[in-house]
Design a protein around this motif. Sequence first.
Motif, PDB file in Angstrom:
ATOM      1  N   MET A   1       0.843  -1.195   0.000  1.00  0.00           N
ATOM      2  CA  MET A   1       0.000   0.000   0.000  1.00  0.00           C
ATOM      3  C   MET A   1       0.880   1.247   0.000  1.00  0.00           C
ATOM      4  O   MET A   1       1.890   1.317   0.692  1.00  0.00           O
ATOM      5  N   GLU A   2       0.462   2.215  -0.760  1.00  0.00           N
ATOM      6  CA  GLU A   2       1.177   3.488  -0.862  1.00  0.00           C
ATOM      7  C   GLU A   2       0.190   4.585  -0.437  1.00  0.00           C
ATOM      8  O   GLU A   2      -0.965   4.563  -0.852  1.00  0.00           O
ATOM      9  N   LEU A   3       0.671   5.513   0.409  1.00  0.00           N
ATOM     10  CA  LEU A   3      -0.202   6.604   0.830  1.00  0.00           C
ATOM     11  C   LEU A   3       0.481   7.929   0.493  1.00  0.00           C
ATOM     12  O   LEU A   3       1.525   8.256   1.042  1.00  0.00           O
ATOM     13  N   TYR A  16      -5.471  12.766   0.372  1.00  0.00           N
ATOM     14  CA  TYR A  16      -4.668  11.539   0.362  1.00  0.00           C
ATOM     15  C   TYR A  16      -5.037  10.663  -0.819  1.00  0.00           C
ATOM     16  O   TYR A  16      -6.197  10.611  -1.223  1.00  0.00           O
ATOM     17  N   ILE A  18      -4.666   6.734  -1.744  1.00  0.00           N
ATOM     18  CA  ILE A  18      -4.301   5.387  -1.308  1.00  0.00           C
ATOM     19  C   ILE A  18      -4.177   4.543  -2.564  1.00  0.00           C
ATOM     20  O   ILE A  18      -5.076   4.559  -3.407  1.00  0.00           O
ATOM     21  N   SER A  19      -3.068   3.825  -2.711  1.00  0.00           N
ATOM     22  CA  SER A  19      -2.979   2.946  -3.876  1.00  0.00           C
ATOM     23  C   SER A  19      -2.403   1.590  -3.508  1.00  0.00           C
ATOM     24  O   SER A  19      -1.614   1.459  -2.577  1.00  0.00           O
ATOM     25  N   ASP A  20      -2.850   0.603  -4.254  1.00  0.00           N
ATOM     26  CA  ASP A  20      -2.409  -0.775  -4.059  1.00  0.00           C
ATOM     27  C   ASP A  20      -1.273  -1.035  -5.052  1.00  0.00           C
ATOM     28  O   ASP A  20      -1.457  -0.899  -6.266  1.00  0.00           O
ATOM     29  N   THR A 121      -5.356  -4.418  -1.135  1.00  0.00           N
ATOM     30  CA  THR A 121      -5.342  -3.524   0.017  1.00  0.00           C
ATOM     31  C   THR A 121      -6.751  -3.385   0.582  1.00  0.00           C
ATOM     32  O   THR A 121      -7.688  -3.069  -0.150  1.00  0.00           O
ATOM     33  N   LEU A 123      -9.481  -1.687   3.155  1.00  0.00           N
ATOM     34  CA  LEU A 123      -9.811  -0.471   3.901  1.00  0.00           C
ATOM     35  C   LEU A 123     -10.982  -0.777   4.809  1.00  0.00           C
ATOM     36  O   LEU A 123     -11.872  -1.531   4.429  1.00  0.00           O
ATOM     37  N   VAL A 140      -6.330   1.766   6.937  1.00  0.00           N
ATOM     38  CA  VAL A 140      -5.728   0.969   5.873  1.00  0.00           C
ATOM     39  C   VAL A 140      -4.372   0.482   6.386  1.00  0.00           C
ATOM     40  O   VAL A 140      -3.503   1.275   6.715  1.00  0.00           O
ATOM     41  N   SER A 143      -2.186   2.376   9.040  1.00  0.00           N
ATOM     42  CA  SER A 143      -2.417   3.808   8.954  1.00  0.00           C
ATOM     43  C   SER A 143      -3.882   4.127   9.222  1.00  0.00           C
ATOM     44  O   SER A 143      -4.764   3.345   8.874  1.00  0.00           O
TER      45      SER A 143
END
Length: 211
Positions: A1-3, A16, A18-20, A121, A123, A140, A143
């Motif tokens: 996961m990237e935030l 924000y 959020i990406s997988d 990912t 949520l 997530v 986070s």
Amino acid sequence: MELKRINDFYTSTNVYIISDEDTKQAAVVDPGGSPDEVIEYLKEEGLDLRYIILTHGHADHIGYVKNIKEYKDVPIVAHKDEKDMLNDASKNLSDRMRCGKTEFDADIYVDDKDKLELGNTKLSFIHTPGHTEGGMCIRVENSLITGDTLFRGSMGRCDLYGGDENKMKKSLKKIKKYENELAVYPGHGDASTLGHEKETNPYLSSKYIGN
Ligand SMILES: [Zn+2]
Ligand SMILES: [Zn+2]
């Protein structure tokens, strides 16, 4: 996961993304500013936008939903108790903000403990009323995106439409139960950890919220 955090100059709102990493599926959280920067990031990273998620319905968090929808018409996700605010520019304060009058309905209304997937990912939503009736945090992995419920060293105000200080105290108590290692990403200001907030934030103290 990237935030990814994009901070808007005019509203000071943190948007924000959020990406997988595996599937590139992504969600934009609280597009209340800097829509061009958000869209540029999505394009640059080759992200597959799936959702727009709103921690709550204030203009500084929803003002540029329309721009993101124009880029890609994905479902808007919000808490079910935020419906009237999203549909009313005087309640969501957009009638007096730079973004201009904004009224719309979400496509998916969620409730406490509901879940959503972005590829691999996961949520989950935590209903945290107090700042607004349908305010929520988004968990997530390790986070927590806290919207205007919990800030670094502070909390959101309770005197606007839908605000309720007693509900806020209960919501903060709910958040306080999570683990210290949890990274906190607020709607305004710098990131923190829940452990740091438990130690230093007066609004998480038992003096304020009780034991
Ligand atoms: Zn707010
Ligand atoms: Zn805000």
